[in-house]
Design an enzyme around this catalytic site. Structure first.
Site, PDB file in Angstrom:
ATOM      1  N   LYS A  26       4.059  -8.242   3.143  1.00 30.64           N
ATOM      2  CA  LYS A  26       4.067  -6.941   2.470  1.00 30.64           C
ATOM      3  C   LYS A  26       5.083  -6.944   1.321  1.00 30.64           C
ATOM      4  CE  LYS A  26       6.087  -3.241   4.147  1.00 30.64           C
ATOM      5  NZ  LYS A  26       6.404  -2.073   4.974  1.00 30.64           N
ATOM      6  N   ASP A  56       0.821  -1.448   4.117  1.00 30.59           N
ATOM      7  CA  ASP A  56       1.849  -0.679   4.802  1.00 30.59           C
ATOM      8  C   ASP A  56       1.160   0.308   5.737  1.00 30.59           C
ATOM      9  OD1 ASP A  56       0.851   1.342   3.176  1.00 30.59           O
ATOM     10  OD2 ASP A  56       2.799   1.925   2.369  1.00 30.59           O
TER      11      ASP A  56
END
Length: 122
Positions: A26, A45
């Site tokens: 991420k 996310d």
């Protein structure tokens, strides 16, 4: 590590970024996309996870598997903006506890809205 191994520069590849302590896909995708305009993957996310599932873009719960599913669906040229749009939409409209389906630009395409309201949007 940035100073010792990368001369004080933030790495520009996924492989190098993942070597940094505390950096996973991420964060690496955010750095590559925002700082370097490189689309190596899609940021996943909590908002991207929630919206991807609500929009039936994936059935997965694992971020890595969700990213893989999205990368197969979304053209690479759109990977960076796609995640940002989902995150923004998730914060403003498609909220976790109370999605604002009546204010949603994609309600007509959203399987979750149909399930939630019991009606097909106009």
């Amino acid at each position: 590590m940035l100073i010792e191994e990368f001369g004080g520069e933030v790495p520009q590849t996924m492989e190098e970024l993942l070597r940094l302590p505390g950096v996973a896909r991420k964060t690496a995708n955010v750095v590559l996309g925002v700082a370097y305009r490189k689309a190596e993957g899609i940021v996943v996310d909590t908002h991207v996870t929630r919206l991807s599932r609500r929009l039936a873009l994936t059935k997965e719960r694992d971020a890595g598997k969700i990213e893989k599913d999205l990368m197969e669906l979304v053209p690479r040229k759109d990977w960076i903006i796609f995640a940002h749009l989902l995150i923004f939409h998730g914060r403003r409209v498609c909220k976790a506890r109370r999605p604002l389906c009546e204010d949603c630009a994609v309600e007509k395409l959203c399987p979750s809205s149909i399930l939630k309201t019991g009606r097909i949007p106009k």
